[in-house]
Design a protein around this motif. Structure first.
Motif, short mmCIF file in Angstrom:
data_model
loop_
_atom_site.label_atom_id
_atom_site.label_comp_id
_atom_site.label_asym_id
_atom_site.label_seq_id
_atom_site.Cartn_x
_atom_site.Cartn_y
_atom_site.Cartn_z
N LEU A 191 0.69 -1.32 -0.24
CA LEU A 191 -0.17 0.35 -0.23
C LEU A 191 0.59 1.16 0.30
N ARG A 192 2.19 1.20 0.39
CA ARG A 192 3.14 2.21 1.21
C ARG A 192 4.26 2.35 0.10
N GLU A 193 4.12 1.34 -0.84
CA GLU A 193 5.08 1.79 -1.72
C GLU A 193 5.70 3.36 -1.87
N GLY A 194 4.86 3.82 -2.60
CA GLY A 194 5.24 5.26 -3.08
C GLY A 194 5.67 6.00 -1.55
N LEU A 195 5.15 5.70 -0.53
CA LEU A 195 5.73 6.72 0.61
C LEU A 195 6.97 6.22 1.35
N VAL A 196 7.43 4.91 0.72
CA VAL A 196 9.45 4.64 1.03
C VAL A 196 10.11 5.42 -0.39
N ALA A 197 9.38 5.15 -1.35
CA ALA A 197 10.10 5.45 -2.75
C ALA A 197 10.73 7.25 -2.49
N ARG A 198 9.20 7.98 -1.77
CA ARG A 198 9.19 8.93 -1.24
C ARG A 198 11.19 9.04 -0.55
N PHE A 199 10.75 8.62 0.54
CA PHE A 199 11.68 8.24 1.92
C PHE A 199 12.79 8.31 1.53
N LEU A 200 13.17 7.05 0.80
CA LEU A 200 14.47 6.68 -0.25
C LEU A 200 14.86 7.53 -0.57
N ARG B 46 8.91 12.98 11.81
CA ARG B 46 7.67 13.10 12.88
C ARG B 46 6.94 13.80 11.12
N PRO B 47 7.37 14.52 10.97
CA PRO B 47 6.95 14.64 9.66
C PRO B 47 6.18 13.40 8.47
N CYS B 48 6.26 12.96 8.25
CA CYS B 48 6.37 11.85 7.18
C CYS B 48 4.59 11.02 8.17
N ARG B 49 4.77 11.19 9.32
CA ARG B 49 3.01 11.12 9.90
C ARG B 49 2.12 11.94 9.13
N GLY B 50 2.55 12.79 8.59
CA GLY B 50 1.94 13.79 8.18
C GLY B 50 1.55 13.46 6.90
N TRP B 51 2.36 12.62 5.81
CA TRP B 51 1.80 12.85 4.38
C TRP B 51 0.83 11.69 4.11
N ASP B 52 0.74 11.74 3.32
CA ASP B 52 -1.11 11.18 2.20
C ASP B 52 -0.89 9.76 2.29
N GLN B 53 -1.96 9.10 3.63
CA GLN B 53 -1.74 7.89 3.84
C GLN B 53 -0.72 7.16 4.56
N PRO B 54 -0.56 7.54 5.78
CA PRO B 54 0.75 7.41 6.34
C PRO B 54 0.64 5.83 7.03
N SER B 55 1.79 5.47 7.73
CA SER B 55 2.26 4.41 8.29
C SER B 55 2.11 5.02 9.49
N ASP B 56 1.49 4.42 10.17
CA ASP B 56 1.34 4.75 12.06
C ASP B 56 2.61 5.81 12.79
N HIS B 57 3.38 4.83 12.33
CA HIS B 57 5.39 4.81 13.17
C HIS B 57 5.78 5.63 11.58
#
Length: 261
Positions: free
Chosen positions: A14-23, A241-252
């Motif tokens: 579900l969060r492939e895009g968030l991982v890619a953004r973080f990397l 902390r800001p990653c918690r505010g990304w769209d459809q975030p993980s709770d961690h």
DNA sequence: ATGGTGGAAAATCCA
């Protein structure tokens, strides 16, 4: 310099895009993920490979748990252990070419009732952490880094209210005792707190809060430990902390540390 | 004291 990150992603598909953004934004050498909730063969690796993370060591299962180590540096599979004999994918280890071993751990959450008589899951959590203690006591880690969602916030300033959290699973005295015993048995150093010794520090905020940011009822459940022989090489710890505010975030959110190795 | 949200997979378990 070597940078490692840990992140409970709560579904890597579900969060492939968030991982890619973080990397892309942080470019750690190694990213350890927990709660991938995917069989290994269904982890979406293409985008991560394209970003340079061509080395992967992972353990998975359908729907639950799952741990993965993504690396820009060559790594070899250093095995896994079925802590507490749960048959879950909650641990995997990898070794870097410089001999450093990385343990990626996902400790069971432990259910809601902090009593092993009433709640089997709480007993399994305590057994899991007690086995960590025994393993590290029998084989003292050297040149090792342990990261992951340990699902325990050990310090008073690792939770929003020490007083109210003492009866809540993740911050009960018996869990804290177990975690500190495991840490002590391996002479592990809590790298995040070595770098950021004072003040409230959280890596998780519940999905159930109306406004997680305003309420700020967080817990520091995600940890980076180093064996004593390399702990003095660790520095520059951060919790994003800001990653918690990304769209459809993980709770961690991701926790990072760098090492001069 | 209670219920609140989110993900996976399949109408429930887990966090």
């Amino acid at each position: 310099m070597f940078t490692i990150a840990t992140w409970n992603i709560n579904s890597v598909r579900l969060r492939e895009g968030l991982v890619a953004r973080f990397l892309s934004e942080e470019a750690p050498d190694v990213l350890c993920l927990q709660e991938c909730k995917s069989p290994v063969e269904k982890i979406p690796l293409e985008q991560f490979r394209a970003l340079g993370y061509t080395h992967v060591v992972a353990r998975g299962q359908k729907g639950y748990n799952g741990v993965a180590i993504l690396s820009r540096l060559p790594i070899t599979d250093a095995g896994d252990r079925d802590y507490a004999s749960l048959g879950h994918a909650r641990h995997v280890a990898a070794r870097l070419e410089n001999g450093v071993t990385i343990h990626n751990m996902y400790v069971p959450a432990g259910g809601d009732i902090p009593d092993r008589e009433q709640n089997e899951k709480f007993g399994q959590k305590l057994d899991f952490v007690a086995e960590m203690r025994d393993v590290f006591h029998a084989d003292n880690p050297r040149k090792s880094i342990l990261v992951g969602d340990l699902n325990i916030a050990p310090r008073e300033d690792d939770v929003w209210s020490h007083k109210q959290m003492r009866k809540i699973v993740s911050h009960t005295p018996i869990e804290v005792d177990h975690l500190l015993a495991a840490q002590d048995a391996g002479n592990w150093v809590d790298v995040t707190r070595q770098d950021i010794p004072a003040g409230l520090l959280y890596s998780w905020w519940s999905y159930r809060a109306k406004d997680w940011d305003a309420a700020d009822k967080g817990r520091r459940l995600d940890h980076i430990w180093a064996s004593g022989d390399i702990a003095n090489a660790a520095h520059a710890s951060r919790i994003l902390r800001p990653c918690r505010g990304w769209d459809q975030p993980s709770d961690h959110v991701p926790v990072l540390a760098s090492f001069d190795l």
